[in-house]
Write a protein that holds these residues in place. Structure first.
Motif, mmCIF file in Angstrom:
data_model
loop_
_atom_site.group_PDB
_atom_site.id
_atom_site.type_symbol
_atom_site.label_atom_id
_atom_site.label_comp_id
_atom_site.label_asym_id
_atom_site.label_seq_id
_atom_site.Cartn_x
_atom_site.Cartn_y
_atom_site.Cartn_z
ATOM 1 N N LEU A 72 0.789 -1.262 -0.077
ATOM 2 C CA LEU A 72 -0.050 -0.135 -0.049
ATOM 3 C C LEU A 72 0.755 1.316 0.006
ATOM 4 C CD1 LEU A 72 -2.751 -1.164 2.708
ATOM 5 C CD2 LEU A 72 -3.101 -0.758 0.177
ATOM 6 N N VAL A 119 -10.091 2.265 -2.475
ATOM 7 C CA VAL A 119 -10.810 1.303 -1.914
ATOM 8 C C VAL A 119 -12.189 1.291 -2.637
ATOM 9 C CG1 VAL A 119 -11.903 0.713 0.346
ATOM 10 C CG2 VAL A 119 -9.562 1.978 0.418
ATOM 11 N N ILE A 125 -8.737 -1.946 -4.281
ATOM 12 C CA ILE A 125 -8.731 -2.805 -3.075
ATOM 13 C C ILE A 125 -10.011 -3.303 -2.844
ATOM 14 C CG2 ILE A 125 -8.214 -2.638 -0.569
ATOM 15 C CD1 ILE A 125 -6.652 -0.311 -1.262
ATOM 16 N N SER A 151 -10.202 -1.396 9.742
ATOM 17 C CA SER A 151 -8.708 -1.481 9.061
ATOM 18 C C SER A 151 -8.255 0.353 8.620
ATOM 19 C CB SER A 151 -9.087 -1.846 7.557
ATOM 20 O OG SER A 151 -9.573 -3.260 7.504
ATOM 21 N N LEU A 159 -6.433 1.757 5.676
ATOM 22 C CA LEU A 159 -7.030 2.062 4.395
ATOM 23 C C LEU A 159 -7.849 3.494 4.480
ATOM 24 C CD1 LEU A 159 -9.137 -1.204 3.661
ATOM 25 C CD2 LEU A 159 -6.648 -0.304 3.030
#
Length: 240
Positions: A99, A108, A135, A151, A154
């Motif tokens: 990432l 995302v 993602i 998460s 992210l």
């Protein structure tokens, strides 16, 4: 036969299992790569594409073990596909490094109503020298929401979502929302937005082949309807 990230993650997840995977159909003999019954194996029909896009599949615990999973269809086609098991407390170090890799521009893929407005984008705007890394949070709808909320690594990335015009063609699992699509279906829509329409169509057709062969095995039919595979072959022939 190209061994990809989901195949490797499947073997890794099996190796560390402390008990057998007991989902429905777990005792059925299957190809280890396409997860279909041997006489329904589609591995020899896998399309070959070229793409500037990459995918990161963040998979909820035993999702990679499920024969019905469609995330592996993305990895079948897109060579730069990465796959990791999600952990709330100990995210994979390789995934975190990926990432942060400057060659990638992560997005995302998740419904925009769950993101803050400033994170939501409608298209792909790449910085100089970067490639998109889409993602995908791969699991049930409840599991995907949990991964999105828990998460924090992210949170700094933009969120892209789709507004499907048609309901999912994936009748293998029951969707919890009317406009909810399978993982591969979502990926095809995102690739279409990115501008790779031929790859989006190929992924859609590959999804249809998998779905028909999977349902054939589930219903204990001997042979699948040939239409899905013929449609894929026809489209591939037109692209030559």
């Amino acid at each position: 036969m190209r061994i990809h990230a989901v195949h490797e993650l499947y073997e890794e997840r099996l190796a560390r299992s402390t008990r057998p995977f007991r989902a429905r159909g777990a005792k059925v003999e299957r190809c280890r790569h396409c997860m279909l019954r041997p006489h329904l194996c589609i591995c020899s029909h896998k399309p070959v594409i070229e793409s500037n896009a990459a995918f990161l599949l963040v998979m909820y615990d035993d999702e990679v073990l499920k024969p019905s999973n469609t995330g592996r269809l993305i990895a079948d086609l897109f060579q730069d596909t990465f796959a990791f098991i999600w952990s709330r407390t100990e995210p994979n170090a390789e995934m975190l490094a990926l990432l942060e890799d400057p060659q990638w521009q992560p997005y995302v893929i998740f419904p925009e109503e769950y993101a803050t407005p400033e994170r939501v984008v409608s298209d792909v705007q790449l910085e100089q020298g970067k490639r998109p890394l889409f993602i995908m949070l791969d699991g049930s709808w409840a599991e995907a929401k949990k991964m999105f909320r828990k998460s924090p690594y992210l949170n700094k990335f933009p969120v892209m979502s789709i507004n499907p015009e048609k309901p999912s063609r994936y009748t293998v699992r029951v969707a919890s929302k009317e406009n909810q699509l399978g993982t591969a279906e979502v990926a095809a829509r995102i690739i279409d937005v990115f501008g790779e329409q031929n790859n989006a169509e190929t992924l859609d057709l590959w999804f249809d082949v998998f779905r028909e062969h999977y349902i054939t095995g589930k219903m204990n039919r001997q042979l699948p309807d040939a239409k899905a595979l013929n449609d894929l072959k026809t489209y591939q022939a037109q692209r030559v």
